[in-house]
Design a protein around this motif. Structure first.
Motif, short mmCIF file in Angstrom:
data_model
loop_
_atom_site.label_atom_id
_atom_site.label_comp_id
_atom_site.label_asym_id
_atom_site.label_seq_id
_atom_site.Cartn_x
_atom_site.Cartn_y
_atom_site.Cartn_z
N MET A 390 0.82 -1.22 0.00
CA MET A 390 0.00 0.00 0.00
C MET A 390 0.85 1.26 0.00
N ARG A 391 2.16 1.11 -0.11
CA ARG A 391 3.02 2.29 -0.02
C ARG A 391 2.82 3.23 -1.20
N GLY A 392 2.58 2.69 -2.39
CA GLY A 392 2.34 3.54 -3.55
C GLY A 392 1.08 4.36 -3.37
N ALA A 393 0.00 3.72 -2.90
CA ALA A 393 -1.26 4.44 -2.67
C ALA A 393 -1.09 5.47 -1.56
N ALA A 394 -0.34 5.13 -0.50
CA ALA A 394 -0.16 6.06 0.61
C ALA A 394 0.67 7.26 0.19
N THR A 395 1.74 7.04 -0.58
CA THR A 395 2.56 8.15 -1.07
C THR A 395 1.76 9.03 -2.02
N ALA A 396 0.99 8.41 -2.90
CA ALA A 396 0.15 9.18 -3.83
C ALA A 396 -0.87 10.01 -3.08
N LEU A 397 -1.39 9.48 -1.97
CA LEU A 397 -2.41 10.19 -1.21
C LEU A 397 -1.85 11.48 -0.61
N ILE A 398 -0.65 11.41 -0.03
CA ILE A 398 -0.10 12.63 0.56
C ILE A 398 0.30 13.64 -0.52
N MET A 399 0.76 13.14 -1.68
CA MET A 399 1.04 14.05 -2.79
C MET A 399 -0.24 14.71 -3.28
N PHE A 400 -1.33 13.94 -3.32
CA PHE A 400 -2.62 14.49 -3.71
C PHE A 400 -3.07 15.56 -2.72
N MET A 401 -2.89 15.31 -1.43
CA MET A 401 -3.31 16.28 -0.42
C MET A 401 -2.51 17.58 -0.55
#
Length: 507
Positions: A390-401
């Protein structure tokens, strides 16, 4: 799903390729800004100018979470490759644009690709370096953003003056190709082969939800009024698609955005702090030059230098903080960063025209230190709180925020400035109050403006000061909120974080 990074992966080369990829996407905003007057003079379409920037930002925002999850399913390299190819195709097409409409469409394609490049560069680094090493590496990555912000305007001006504006887009091509070749030769991952089930419904609903929300914030108060038909269409569309998205994700076998991320207190608070801190960032980046030029009366180059001090403080703090992060503690580092951000906003709130550019540059530097400490620690906290799957999704989420914070902040703070400026004029301009418009403030930003009545200049400067003070007070509130979010983070024990590289030893 299991991924391993093989022994033949060369970490120094991969890091260099990642930094190149980050550079060409980070420089895109500043290098294009310098060239836009020449582009408009050739293509026309001044009324659509804002969408050249907004559509790139919008497409990044809506695709970042999707690319992040796809990289968890299929691996970093193939998804990165797809994103970079799309980005380069968009860059080439932008140079061939024959009208402003065509340029906007091609910028949309660019944004579609950039949505993969930016988060996956961060994710690849987290895959090949341990948690102990990532702090120092984040300092290198932060320096890329600093260099891009400084060199972007200069490169844009060089291309416009000596070559052609098309090269602000085509310069991406050789660097992008080098990055692709380098990653394919030196970055190797083994992906477990099994049947995949892509969450098409979730992806579509997420695209609609984020797209409608970002379009609302990009356009409201600038391209259309807050109280307009589009507002009453976009907000219900966002609410309905978000509701359906949550329902679909609860049942999906491979959800495009794992809802478990939103049940992790550490991740939620880190992402929320990323949102509010980037609202602060965009507020300063957008409106500080206006104060230095319009109120203080200095040249655009001086205004750029005062803002550029932030680009010095950010990588410096990120590099030093990353090196000593585990000794300081990641939670303490985020709190320290938010305190520096508050201190910087105090400088802005107390700012007066007679204080001069050195005072403004000091405020920018202090704020940059805070943002450098906070952004580095919060990203590493999020990555360390998730496993590879889930690291890709988690990293993408903070970049999105972060992107969402910039988008929302630009819209909301612009409305604060506009409303306070017009309110001041109606109250203090006497008979002229009903005639003065927002665009009249542009007179103050023109370094070659003709001689004007001193009383009119003073009136415009006073109105602009009143409006910008409201912006800085709003930024102060956001800074305090960021501090509260970081203080609410639970105590973090490094031993409980995901420190493995999910890899064997690299060369």
């Amino acid at each position: 799903m299991i991924s391993t990074i093989q022994k033949k992966t060369s970490r120094p080369v991969v890091l260099a390729m990642v930094m190149i990829a980050m550079f060409i996407t980070a420089i895109e905003a500043t290098i294009v800004s310098t060239a836009m007057p020449s582009i408009v003079s050739e293509l026309g379409g001044f009324e659509s100018l804002a969408w050249v920037f907004s559509i790139f930002l919008l497409m990044q925002a809506v695709t970042i979470p999707i690319y992040g999850k796809l990289s968890d399913l299929y691996g970093r390299k193939p998804i990165f490759t797809i994103g970079m190819i799309i980005f380069l195709i968009g860059s080439i097409l932008c140079g061939f644009a024959g009208s402003m409409t065509e340029l906007i469409v091609y910028r949309l394609i660019q944004g579609l690709g950039a949505g993969a490049v930016q988060p996956l560069t961060m994710t690849i680094v987290s895959d090949i370096y341990s948690l102990e090493e990532r702090g120092k590496i984040q300092g290198y990555l932060s320096s890329v953003w600093a260099v891009s912000s400084v060199t972007g305007p200069a490169l844009g001006g060089f291309f416009v003056e000596y070559l052609s504006w098309v090269w602000v887009f085509w310069i991406n091509v050789p660097f992008g190709i080098v990055s692709l070749i380098g990653l394919h030769l030196f970055f190797h991952e083994n992906i477990e082969r099994k049947a995949r089930q892509i969450d098409y419904k979730g992806s579509a609903l997420l695209f609609i939800a984020i797209g409608s929300l970002m379009t609302f914030f990009i356009g409201s108060g600038t391209l259309w009024r807050w109280n307009s038909l589009l507002t009453y269409v976009l907000l219900p569309l966002f609410a309905a698609s978000l509701f359906l998205f949550i329902k679909v994700e609860q049942q999906a076998r491979e959800p495009i955005m794992p809802l478990t991320l939103w049940r992790n207190r550490t991740i939620v608070l880190s992402n929320s702090a990323a949102l509010t801190s980037h609202m602060v960032l965009i507020g300063i980046s957008t409106f500080l030059p206006t104060y230095v030029q319009g109120v203080m009366g200095y040249s655009p180059s001086i205004a750029g230098m005062t803002l550029g001090a932030m680009s010095i403080g950010w990588p410096l703090a990120s590099s030093i903080g990353g090196r000593y992060m585990l000794r300081i503690g990641m939670r303490r580092m985020t709190i320290s960063g938010s305190i520096f951000i508050i201190l910087g906003t105090v400088f802005y709130i107390m700012m007066r025209p007679e204080y001069g550019p050195f005072y403004v540059g000091t405020a920018s530097f202090v704020t940059g230190v805070g943002l450098g400490l906070l952004s580095t620690a919060s990203l590493l906290i999020v990555q360390g709180s998730t496993e590879w799957q889930m690291r890709g999704a988690a990293t993408a989420l903070i970049m999105f925020m972060r992107i969402s914070g910039s988008t929302i902040g630009a819209s909301v703070l612009a409305s604060v400035l506009n409303n306070r400026y017009l309110s001041y004029m109606k109250t203090n301009a006497g008979p002229l109050g009903s005639e003065i418009e927002l665009n009249d403030a542009n007179i103050l930003l023109d370094p070659a403006r003709p001689p004007m009545d001193a009383e009119l200049v003073e009136l415009l400067q006073s109105g602009l000061t009143y409006g910008l003070n409201g912006v800085y007070w709003s930024i102060g509130v956001l800074a305090i909120l960021t501090f509260g979010l970081t203080c609410w983070l639970p105590p973090l024990d490094p031993s409980t974080l995901s420190t493995s590289r999910t890899s064997s030893e690299q060369n």
